[in-house]
Motif scaffolding. Structure first.
Motif, PDB file in Angstrom:
ATOM      1  N   SER A   1      34.773  45.121  32.037  1.00 56.64           N
ATOM      2  CA  SER A   1      34.664  46.440  32.641  1.00 56.64           C
ATOM      3  C   SER A   1      33.297  46.993  32.276  1.00 56.64           C
ATOM      4  O   SER A   1      32.425  46.276  31.783  1.00 56.64           O
ATOM      5  CB  SER A   1      35.788  47.349  32.145  1.00 56.64           C
TER       6      SER A   1
ATOM      7  N   ILE B   1      37.259  43.290  36.187  1.00 55.32           N
ATOM      8  CA  ILE B   1      36.900  42.168  37.048  1.00 55.32           C
ATOM      9  C   ILE B   1      36.832  40.881  36.230  1.00 55.32           C
ATOM     10  O   ILE B   1      36.603  40.902  35.024  1.00 55.32           O
ATOM     11  CB  ILE B   1      35.560  42.401  37.778  1.00 55.32           C
TER      12      ILE B   1
ATOM     13  N   LEU C   1      29.092  42.554  37.742  1.00 53.86           N
ATOM     14  CA  LEU C   1      29.258  44.003  37.650  1.00 53.86           C
ATOM     15  C   LEU C   1      27.885  44.644  37.816  1.00 53.86           C
ATOM     16  O   LEU C   1      27.006  44.466  36.971  1.00 53.86           O
ATOM     17  CB  LEU C   1      29.886  44.374  36.306  1.00 53.86           C
TER      18      LEU C   1
ATOM     19  N   VAL D   1      39.960  41.331  40.862  1.00 52.69           N
ATOM     20  CA  VAL D   1      39.731  42.731  40.513  1.00 52.69           C
ATOM     21  C   VAL D   1      41.088  43.375  40.251  1.00 52.69           C
ATOM     22  O   VAL D   1      41.996  43.254  41.084  1.00 52.69           O
ATOM     23  CB  VAL D   1      39.007  43.499  41.637  1.00 52.69           C
TER      24      VAL D   1
ATOM     25  N   MET E   1      42.565  47.209  39.581  1.00 51.20           N
ATOM     26  CA  MET E   1      42.105  48.598  39.646  1.00 51.20           C
ATOM     27  C   MET E   1      43.285  49.552  39.814  1.00 51.20           C
ATOM     28  O   MET E   1      44.247  49.250  40.521  1.00 51.20           O
ATOM     29  CB  MET E   1      41.087  48.778  40.773  1.00 51.20           C
TER      30      MET E   1
ATOM     31  N   ILE F   1      38.772  49.799  36.351  1.00 51.52           N
ATOM     32  CA  ILE F   1      38.499  48.706  37.265  1.00 51.52           C
ATOM     33  C   ILE F   1      38.032  47.539  36.407  1.00 51.52           C
ATOM     34  O   ILE F   1      37.016  47.640  35.704  1.00 51.52           O
ATOM     35  CB  ILE F   1      37.435  49.069  38.317  1.00 51.52           C
TER      36      ILE F   1
ATOM     37  N   ILE G   1      30.401  45.786  42.694  1.00 52.87           N
ATOM     38  CA  ILE G   1      30.430  44.402  42.232  1.00 52.87           C
ATOM     39  C   ILE G   1      29.676  43.514  43.213  1.00 52.87           C
ATOM     40  O   ILE G   1      29.631  43.790  44.413  1.00 52.87           O
ATOM     41  CB  ILE G   1      31.879  43.874  42.050  1.00 52.87           C
TER      42      ILE G   1
ATOM     43  N   HIS H   1      38.213  34.788  41.154  1.00 53.54           N
ATOM     44  CA  HIS H   1      37.554  36.056  41.489  1.00 53.54           C
ATOM     45  C   HIS H   1      38.629  37.131  41.669  1.00 53.54           C
ATOM     46  O   HIS H   1      39.301  37.173  42.702  1.00 53.54           O
ATOM     47  CB  HIS H   1      36.730  35.903  42.768  1.00 53.54           C
TER      48      HIS H   1
ATOM     49  N   ILE I   1      42.324  41.255  44.929  1.00 50.35           N
ATOM     50  CA  ILE I   1      42.301  42.619  44.385  1.00 50.35           C
ATOM     51  C   ILE I   1      43.737  43.076  44.164  1.00 50.35           C
ATOM     52  O   ILE I   1      44.565  42.982  45.076  1.00 50.35           O
ATOM     53  CB  ILE I   1      41.572  43.580  45.333  1.00 50.35           C
TER      54      ILE I   1
END
Length: 278
Positions: free
Chosen positions: A221, A243, A249, A196, A198, A241, A269, A194, A166
């Motif tokens: 998104s 991903i 999602l 994210v 944000m 955000i 998510i 994987h 993240i």
């Protein structure tokens, strides 16, 4: 999760251990995310407030902690929160570290403050992360730019190839500087399946995804445009955000919560099925 008042992670800060028996919970299958530019707790509900309440960027206001309490109650619904425009403890915040305060108000055991622009007792411009899950890694990254003061926080949840990465960030306003910052971010994330991203990205989604630095990552998104600014009549999608395509999602929305000049944006998510540790 580290807390730091400098550019480097420091020892972990967590709630005191309880004496309650350990309960084995089933593996977590989803994560509720929120990103919020809180404008250091200044209530802004009209353009004129940028002028009439501008003094609050320099001096304390007696109701600011009441505003933080209201924000904290909202945050209790989420697992991980990205904060922008928070103060790390200076005159204008009444020497309150707002990241730490919101961690307490929102009942988060783990928090991290990234200090991006240190003006001493006058202002401690920061980003922040609040989490209910203990990260396996936290890294502090100043973002490139002609004027220092923008940053990104990297948080990793879990271990191994299925870990979740993240990135919490607040991008600059200028297009050239944003390009440099996004290229830097790409180097952090492009080898991870994987991911994210944000934060307050100061740009509509279609412009962001057309930037060369993000091309080929296939970030996704919400299907609809989510307007977050200005909070009293949202017309611009500046907070996002994003991903990676291997993440599910499950839902995204802008909250009807207009304390700051930005509204918060939320997303649920699905987590990688083989994610270890959570």
């Amino acid at each position: 999760m580290p807390h730091s008042a400098s550019a480097h992670p420091a020892p972990a800060h967590a709630a005191q251990p309880s004496v309650e028996p350990v309960i084995q919970h089933p593996p977590r299958k989803s994560l509720n995310l929120l990103s919020f530019n809180i404008q250091v707790g200044i209530r802004t509900q009209a353009y004129r407030h940028y002028l009439t309440r501008s003094w609050q960027h320099l001096l304390p206001h007696r109701h600011r902690n009441r505003t933080l309490d209201q924000i904290g109650r909202l945050l209790r619904q989420y697992d991980l929160v990205a904060l922008q425009e928070v103060d790390g403890g200076s005159l204008r915040s009444g020497f309150v570290n707002q990241v730490e305060y919101l961690a307490g108000a929102g009942h988060f055991p783990y928090w991290y403050q990234q200090l991006n622009r240190n003006l001493g007792k006058l202002a401690q411009h920061s980003n922040g992360v609040l989490s209910r899950l203990e990260p396996s890694l936290v890294e502090d990254h100043p973002l490139p730019g002609l004027i220092p003061g923008r940053g990104a926080i990297l948080i990793r949840l879990g271990q191994g190839k299925d870990a979740l990465l993240i990135i919490v960030l607040h991008l600059a306003l200028g297009a050239r500087t944003q390009d440099r910052q996004l290229r830097f971010i790409r180097e952090l994330i492009e080898d991870h399946p994987h991911v994210v991203l944000m934060g307050d990205m100061n740009n509509p989604l279609e412009h962001l995804l057309q930037r060369p630095a993000l091309r080929g990552l296939d970030l996704i998104s919400a299907e609809e445009t989510l307007h977050t600014y200005p909070s009293w009549q949202p017309k611009h999608a500046l907070d996002h955000i994003l991903i990676s395509p291997k993440l599910e999602l499950r839902g995204a929305k802008v909250l009807d919560f207009s304390i700051s000049d930005h509204r918060p944006i939320a997303m649920e998510i699905g987590l990688p099925p083989n994610l270890q540790y959570l």
